[in-house]
Every structure is written in C-alpha cells, then in structure tokens.
Design a protein around this motif. Sequence first.
Motif, PDB file in Angstrom:
ATOM      1  N   PHE A   1     -57.791   3.130   1.800  1.00 11.47           N
ATOM      2  CA  PHE A   1     -59.124   2.930   2.357  1.00 11.47           C
ATOM      3  C   PHE A   1     -59.120   2.358   3.765  1.00 11.47           C
ATOM      4  O   PHE A   1     -59.996   2.669   4.562  1.00 11.47           O
ATOM      5  CB  PHE A   1     -59.961   2.028   1.439  1.00 11.47           C
ATOM      6  CG  PHE A   1     -60.143   2.607   0.074  1.00 11.47           C
ATOM      7  CD1 PHE A   1     -60.817   3.799  -0.114  1.00 11.47           C
ATOM      8  CD2 PHE A   1     -59.622   1.975  -1.038  1.00 11.47           C
ATOM      9  CE1 PHE A   1     -60.977   4.349  -1.377  1.00 11.47           C
ATOM     10  CE2 PHE A   1     -59.777   2.510  -2.301  1.00 11.47           C
ATOM     11  CZ  PHE A   1     -60.455   3.699  -2.467  1.00 11.47           C
ATOM     12  N   GLU A   2     -58.166   1.502   4.067  1.00  9.72           N
ATOM     13  CA  GLU A   2     -58.163   0.860   5.380  1.00  9.72           C
ATOM     14  C   GLU A   2     -57.253   1.568   6.376  1.00  9.72           C
ATOM     15  O   GLU A   2     -57.273   1.259   7.552  1.00  9.72           O
ATOM     16  CB  GLU A   2     -57.772  -0.613   5.263  1.00  9.72           C
ATOM     17  CG  GLU A   2     -58.543  -1.403   4.223  1.00  9.72           C
ATOM     18  CD  GLU A   2     -60.055  -1.199   4.252  1.00  9.72           C
ATOM     19  OE1 GLU A   2     -60.624  -0.958   5.343  1.00  9.72           O
ATOM     20  OE2 GLU A   2     -60.680  -1.253   3.182  1.00  9.72           O
ATOM     21  N   GLY A   3     -56.422   2.486   5.895  1.00 13.23           N
ATOM     22  CA  GLY A   3     -55.621   3.314   6.793  1.00 13.23           C
ATOM     23  C   GLY A   3     -54.363   2.674   7.338  1.00 13.23           C
ATOM     24  O   GLY A   3     -53.792   3.161   8.308  1.00 13.23           O
ATOM     25  N   TYR A   4     -53.896   1.605   6.728  1.00 11.27           N
ATOM     26  CA  TYR A   4     -52.659   0.983   7.173  1.00 11.27           C
ATOM     27  C   TYR A   4     -51.467   1.746   6.616  1.00 11.27           C
ATOM     28  O   TYR A   4     -51.530   2.278   5.507  1.00 11.27           O
ATOM     29  CB  TYR A   4     -52.580  -0.480   6.697  1.00 11.27           C
ATOM     30  CG  TYR A   4     -53.536  -1.401   7.411  1.00 11.27           C
ATOM     31  CD1 TYR A   4     -53.211  -1.937   8.649  1.00 11.27           C
ATOM     32  CD2 TYR A   4     -54.760  -1.737   6.852  1.00 11.27           C
ATOM     33  CE1 TYR A   4     -54.087  -2.780   9.306  1.00 11.27           C
ATOM     34  CE2 TYR A   4     -55.646  -2.576   7.506  1.00 11.27           C
ATOM     35  CZ  TYR A   4     -55.303  -3.098   8.731  1.00 11.27           C
ATOM     36  OH  TYR A   4     -56.162  -3.927   9.384  1.00 11.27           O
ATOM     37  N   ASP A   5     -50.368   1.789   7.375  1.00 12.52           N
ATOM     38  CA  ASP A   5     -49.157   2.398   6.830  1.00 12.52           C
ATOM     39  C   ASP A   5     -48.345   1.301   6.134  1.00 12.52           C
ATOM     40  O   ASP A   5     -48.686   0.120   6.186  1.00 12.52           O
ATOM     41  CB  ASP A   5     -48.356   3.140   7.911  1.00 12.52           C
ATOM     42  CG  ASP A   5     -47.821   2.243   9.010  1.00 12.52           C
ATOM     43  OD1 ASP A   5     -47.530   1.048   8.769  1.00 12.52           O
ATOM     44  OD2 ASP A   5     -47.654   2.751  10.136  1.00 12.52           O
TER      45      ASP A   5
ATOM     46  N   ILE B   1     -48.629  -2.789   6.220  1.00 16.53           N
ATOM     47  CA  ILE B   1     -48.955  -3.524   4.992  1.00 16.53           C
ATOM     48  C   ILE B   1     -47.890  -4.574   4.728  1.00 16.53           C
ATOM     49  O   ILE B   1     -48.204  -5.716   4.379  1.00 16.53           O
ATOM     50  CB  ILE B   1     -49.096  -2.565   3.793  1.00 16.53           C
ATOM     51  CG1 ILE B   1     -50.321  -1.655   3.994  1.00 16.53           C
ATOM     52  CG2 ILE B   1     -49.212  -3.334   2.476  1.00 16.53           C
ATOM     53  CD1 ILE B   1     -50.416  -0.497   3.017  1.00 16.53           C
ATOM     54  N   GLY B   2     -46.634  -4.193   4.917  1.00 16.18           N
ATOM     55  CA  GLY B   2     -45.553  -5.151   4.735  1.00 16.18           C
ATOM     56  C   GLY B   2     -45.708  -6.353   5.652  1.00 16.18           C
ATOM     57  O   GLY B   2     -45.528  -7.504   5.220  1.00 16.18           O
ATOM     58  N   ASN B   3     -46.059  -6.099   6.898  1.00 17.17           N
ATOM     59  CA  ASN B   3     -46.258  -7.203   7.847  1.00 17.17           C
ATOM     60  C   ASN B   3     -47.435  -8.077   7.454  1.00 17.17           C
ATOM     61  O   ASN B   3     -47.359  -9.307   7.528  1.00 17.17           O
ATOM     62  CB  ASN B   3     -46.457  -6.661   9.269  1.00 17.17           C
ATOM     63  CG  ASN B   3     -45.184  -6.093   9.853  1.00 17.17           C
ATOM     64  OD1 ASN B   3     -44.084  -6.506   9.504  1.00 17.17           O
ATOM     65  ND2 ASN B   3     -45.331  -5.128  10.737  1.00 17.17           N
ATOM     66  N   ILE B   4     -48.530  -7.462   7.036  1.00 17.62           N
ATOM     67  CA  ILE B   4     -49.723  -8.219   6.659  1.00 17.62           C
ATOM     68  C   ILE B   4     -49.458  -9.098   5.438  1.00 17.62           C
ATOM     69  O   ILE B   4     -49.817 -10.271   5.410  1.00 17.62           O
ATOM     70  CB  ILE B   4     -50.905  -7.263   6.373  1.00 17.62           C
ATOM     71  CG1 ILE B   4     -51.382  -6.603   7.669  1.00 17.62           C
ATOM     72  CG2 ILE B   4     -52.059  -7.998   5.693  1.00 17.62           C
ATOM     73  CD1 ILE B   4     -52.351  -5.446   7.445  1.00 17.62           C
ATOM     74  N   LEU B   5     -48.819  -8.505   4.422  1.00 22.42           N
ATOM     75  CA  LEU B   5     -48.596  -9.213   3.162  1.00 22.42           C
ATOM     76  C   LEU B   5     -47.288 -10.001   3.129  1.00 22.42           C
ATOM     77  O   LEU B   5     -47.007 -10.671   2.143  1.00 22.42           O
ATOM     78  CB  LEU B   5     -48.619  -8.216   1.998  1.00 22.42           C
ATOM     79  CG  LEU B   5     -49.929  -7.477   1.766  1.00 22.42           C
ATOM     80  CD1 LEU B   5     -49.782  -6.469   0.631  1.00 22.42           C
ATOM     81  CD2 LEU B   5     -51.055  -8.450   1.471  1.00 22.42           C
ATOM     82  N   LYS B   6     -46.502  -9.856   4.204  1.00 24.51           N
ATOM     83  CA  LYS B   6     -45.197 -10.521   4.283  1.00 24.51           C
ATOM     84  C   LYS B   6     -44.291 -10.078   3.128  1.00 24.51           C
ATOM     85  O   LYS B   6     -43.695 -10.878   2.417  1.00 24.51           O
ATOM     86  CB  LYS B   6     -45.349 -12.036   4.325  1.00 24.51           C
ATOM     87  CG  LYS B   6     -46.085 -12.509   5.565  1.00 24.51           C
ATOM     88  CD  LYS B   6     -46.154 -13.998   5.654  1.00 24.51           C
ATOM     89  CE  LYS B   6     -46.909 -14.549   6.823  1.00 24.51           C
ATOM     90  NZ  LYS B   6     -47.506 -13.736   7.793  1.00 24.51           N
ATOM     91  N   ILE B   7     -44.239  -8.749   2.953  1.00 25.38           N
ATOM     92  CA  ILE B   7     -43.351  -8.126   1.983  1.00 25.38           C
ATOM     93  C   ILE B   7     -42.601  -7.021   2.719  1.00 25.38           C
ATOM     94  O   ILE B   7     -42.960  -6.659   3.837  1.00 25.38           O
ATOM     95  CB  ILE B   7     -44.123  -7.533   0.775  1.00 25.38           C
ATOM     96  CG1 ILE B   7     -45.137  -6.473   1.234  1.00 25.38           C
ATOM     97  CG2 ILE B   7     -44.795  -8.635  -0.035  1.00 25.38           C
ATOM     98  CD1 ILE B   7     -45.879  -5.762   0.107  1.00 25.38           C
ATOM     99  N   SER B   8     -41.581  -6.477   2.094  1.00 29.06           N
ATOM    100  CA  SER B   8     -40.845  -5.401   2.748  1.00 29.06           C
ATOM    101  C   SER B   8     -41.645  -4.098   2.679  1.00 29.06           C
ATOM    102  O   SER B   8     -42.528  -3.930   1.835  1.00 29.06           O
ATOM    103  CB  SER B   8     -39.488  -5.199   2.071  1.00 29.06           C
ATOM    104  OG  SER B   8     -39.657  -4.613   0.800  1.00 29.06           O
ATOM    105  N   GLU B   9     -41.302  -3.181   3.565  1.00 29.05           N
ATOM    106  CA  GLU B   9     -41.930  -1.865   3.552  1.00 29.05           C
ATOM    107  C   GLU B   9     -41.656  -1.169   2.217  1.00 29.05           C
ATOM    108  O   GLU B   9     -42.514  -0.500   1.658  1.00 29.05           O
ATOM    109  CB  GLU B   9     -41.396  -1.038   4.723  1.00 29.05           C
ATOM    110  CG  GLU B   9     -42.064   0.285   4.906  1.00 29.05           C
ATOM    111  CD  GLU B   9     -41.570   1.031   6.138  1.00 29.05           C
ATOM    112  OE1 GLU B   9     -41.727   2.263   6.149  1.00 29.05           O
ATOM    113  OE2 GLU B   9     -41.034   0.410   7.073  1.00 29.05           O
ATOM    114  N   THR B  10     -40.455  -1.342   1.699  1.00 31.08           N
ATOM    115  CA  THR B  10     -40.083  -0.747   0.412  1.00 31.08           C
ATOM    116  C   THR B  10     -40.951  -1.291  -0.715  1.00 31.08           C
ATOM    117  O   THR B  10     -41.407  -0.535  -1.581  1.00 31.08           O
ATOM    118  CB  THR B  10     -38.591  -1.024   0.106  1.00 31.08           C
ATOM    119  OG1 THR B  10     -37.806  -0.494   1.170  1.00 31.08           O
ATOM    120  CG2 THR B  10     -38.163  -0.410  -1.205  1.00 31.08           C
TER     121      THR B  10
END
Length: 191
Positions: free
Chosen positions: A156-160, A164-173
């Motif tokens: 819905f928000e269009g983040y890749d 998302i990993g940066n926002i949530l402080k999680i890895s891309e995986t």
Amino acid sequence: MEPNRTVGPTYPDRHADLVKRCQAGERRAQYDLYRQYAKAMYNVCLRILNHEAEAEDVLQEAFLDAFNHIQSFRGQSTFGAWLKQIVVNRAINHLRSRRLELVDLDSGRFGEDDGPDYADTEPYDEEGIQLEVERVRRAMQQLPEGYRIVLSLYLFEGYDHEEIGNILKISETTSRTQYLRAKKRLLEMLT
C-alpha cells in the motif's frame, strides 16, 4: 558560458503555495494542508497500527512534527511524499513503543509464493468488489503485527524491501520473508 539552470522544486507540487504560506507562519494554510492530507495519512497510520484511536493520535503527532519542521522542507519531493515519510516513521516509532516483534526467521519454515494467480474472469461488479475489499481489510487486521506492517508498507505504501528493512531496522531478507509469509497467510485466510 554556463548552461541555464532552473531553480525550484525537483518535483512539481500542486500544494507548493500552501507550503510557502505555512513556512511564512500562516495558520489558515496549515489547516488547508491538513484538510488535503488528513484522510490519506490517517489511512496510512491505520494500516500500520491497526487501531483507530492510536492512528488518530499518531496522525496528529505527525502533523505537529510536519508543521514544526516545515522550514526544513526544501521541495526535493512533493509535500505529500515528505509528510508520508513523517507519518510512516511516527507510526513505526509508536509500534516500537509497543515492542514490535517480527516473526524470527529461525522459527518455522520459510513462506513461499506458491499461491494461485487469480485472473480477472468475472464482469465488473462494484458491490462485489467493495465486499471483497472489506473482506481483505478484515483479514489483514487479523494478521500478526509484523506480517501486517511489512505487507502494508510494501503493497500500500510502495516501499521496497530495502526501505522497509531500514524503517523497521530489520534485514532486507527478513522483510522479504515477512512479506511472503504474510501474503501466504492472507491467502489462506481468504480461501
């Protein structure tokens, strides 16, 4: 001779005049910007937080942040994109205060994107579509928080997944895995 350079925002913004008036301290312009964006930004908050009262609170805090820092808006994106980033960050920080816990990658098996693809074989039925949208919305509310947040940010928000990993402080995986698991769970709930 130096080439002609245009000065101004990188992105055209239909609310540029309102933003300038806000930067000049005009309260009416703040109200007008709020009216333009409140509903859409509330929906962003609600999709992330899944709680109406908290979404309203976060929305108000995000607008306060935006208006208190309006001088830092330089027009390198549209005002709406800048505001949305503030709203998403506020909502995520609010979740962190609730101790957001994403499903650990080591717990259970990895989700796979093996769900069926549904082709549009039915004629257009607006009432049926509205019922289906409501059914999906209710199912998404039942997803575990980590799944719901990643799915909302991605779809819905269009983040890749990197964002998302940066926002949530999680890895891309982890973001990709959460998305795949959320999508699979959502499809299971809908069938």
